[in-house]
Design an enzyme around this catalytic site. Structure first.
Site, PDB file in Angstrom:
ATOM      1  N   TYR A 193       0.660 -10.334  -5.637  1.00 20.69           N
ATOM      2  CA  TYR A 193       1.991 -10.943  -5.600  1.00 20.69           C
ATOM      3  C   TYR A 193       2.271 -11.531  -6.976  1.00 20.69           C
ATOM      4  CZ  TYR A 193       6.094 -12.787  -3.284  1.00 20.69           C
ATOM      5  OH  TYR A 193       7.386 -13.044  -2.913  1.00 20.69           O
ATOM      6  N   LYS A 200       4.710   8.557  17.996  1.00 22.99           N
ATOM      7  CA  LYS A 200       4.885   9.483  16.885  1.00 22.99           C
ATOM      8  C   LYS A 200       4.174   8.964  15.639  1.00 22.99           C
ATOM      9  CE  LYS A 200       7.289  13.329  16.091  1.00 22.99           C
ATOM     10  NZ  LYS A 200       7.705  14.360  17.047  1.00 22.99           N
TER      11      LYS A 200
END
Length: 412
Positions: A39, A94
């Protein structure tokens, strides 16, 4: 579905924690330095690089191996318009298949709208962070327009699996079934029962492969779609036929191929008996096919049969297609998935069924032998060769057709 299986399915999705998917962190986060790189301030460097060259997103972010699985819940499995949120278990499923079979990370996104313009705008605005878009369970005819307009707007693959994934597997199976029958695709008379997403895409891909449009009869609930009948939508009219045949029974007389993507028990034994020698029947309605395979074989001992079910030979299963089609497209950072790539997938799958079957596949399906023929003309979903064979064909077709960002496949 039996009561015990229904409860098992609910328990599977609820325990030990709800849902089927989660995220994982791919970089270390054990030290202060790790966090400074993950970060602020370190993250600013890839931000600057991508701001300077957006293609750098493939190098510094997960974009190149990330697919969005997106629905509005208007055509979920055989359940119909159950709504976007109710479709989420299917979309999570999926995502599981993308990861398990293709090594592809995916997020499911449920867009709560029936308005195709709202859906298109929503997807277009979020698409930049993904390497590809998999549209799922969107009702026809809106699915055609949605896919077309998103393909025009975006420079990443947009793929409606209910159309093109199904079409690839059907076509691969048909090429081999016709070979067994001793027939040629360009001569075959084909009947397609079901004029929605899967049927139209399959017939379009068959014509790309060499089938003659004048040899195809498309049938919906009202009968054969004919050129003198103006009820068909703009997508169905592509297959409107100059014919005096009106019903399924009319259409099937002397037909070489029946493809059913419709509903249960619509192909009767009497109609099957009128088809040509070595009739090819792809009865793909799930869970109950257009004709029961046992009835079909009692009616015609020369029938060549496929279904959408796991408990019969020659299952037409989309998991043979979409994970590997996307894998090949992502490996070369493709801008789209075009007909050349779909055709490559068809030929790769068809060819694989001619090769000796690995022992691992025999063990997975608890059989002693499998070889090319009436009982085996499409690869099994657990064939370990699929991940190498199909993506390689897709990647090369993308490179050859000029839609790849790279000239060499690189898998994350």
């Amino acid at each position: 579905m039996p009561t015990d299986l229904k409860q098992a399915a609910l328990d599977y999705h609820a325990l030990p924690k709800p849902g089927k998917i989660a995220t994982e962190i791919t970089k270390p986060t054990r030290t202060q330095r790790d966090l400074a790189l993950a970060y602020t301030p370190g993250v600013a460097e890839p931000v600057r690089a991508i701001h300077k060259d957006i293609e750098a997103a493939y190098r510094y972010t997960a974009k190149g191996n990330l697919v969005a699985v997106i629905t509005n819940g208007t055509a979920v499995l055989g359940l119909g318009d159950v709504g976007a949120l109710a479709g989420k278990p299917v979309m999570e499923g999926k995502v599981v298949l993308f990861k398990a079979f293709g090594g592809i990370d995916a997020f499911d996104i449920e867009v709560d709208t029936h308005d195709p313009d709202e859906f298109i705008e929503t997807v277009a605005r979020i698409a930049g962070g993904f390497g590809g878009i998999n549209l799922e369970d969107i009702a026809a005819p809106h699915c055609f327009r949605i896919e077309r307009e998103l393909r025009e707007r975006l420079d990443i693959p947009v793929f409606h699996d209910d159309q093109h994934g199904t079409a690839v597997i059907i076509c691969a199976g048909l090429i081999n079934a016709l070979r067994i029958a001793g027939k040629r695709l360009e001569d075959a008379r084909i009947v397609c029962l079901g004029a929605g997403a899967a049927g139209l895409a399959s017939m379009h891909l068959l014509t790309t492969l060499g089938a003659k449009r004048e040899n195809i009869l498309m049938i919906d609930r009202q009968g054969v779609i004919r050129s003198d009948d103006h009820r068909a939508n703009e997508y169905q009219r592509e297959f409107a036929a100059d014919t005096d045949r009106h019903t399924l029974a009319d259409a099937c007389v002397d037909a070489d191929v029946f493809v059913g993507v419709s509903g249960p028990d619509l192909l009767t034994a009497d109609v099957l008996s009128t088809m040509a020698d070595n009739p090819i029947v792809f009865a793909l309605a799930n869970p109950d096919p257009e004709i029961d395979p046992a009835l079909a074989h009692r009616t015609r001992d020369d029938v060549i049969m496929a279904t959408g079910r796991t408990d019969y030979p020659n299952q037409i299963n989309n998991v043979l297609g979409f994970p590997y089609i996307f894998r090949g497209a992502l490996d070369v950072h493709a801008r789209t998935i075009n007909d050349a790539m779909l055709t490559a997938a068809v030929h790769a799958l068809a060819a694989l069924a001619h090769e000796p079957v690995p022992d691992s596949v025999l063990q997975a399906y608890e059989v002693d032998t499998l070889s090319f023929g009436r009982e085996y003309f499409i690869p099994k979903p657990f064939d370990p060769r699929l991940i190498d064979v199909v993506p390689a064909a897709i990647s090369q077709a993308a490179i050859d057709s000029g839609v790849a960002r790279t000239d060499q496949a690189v898998r994350p």
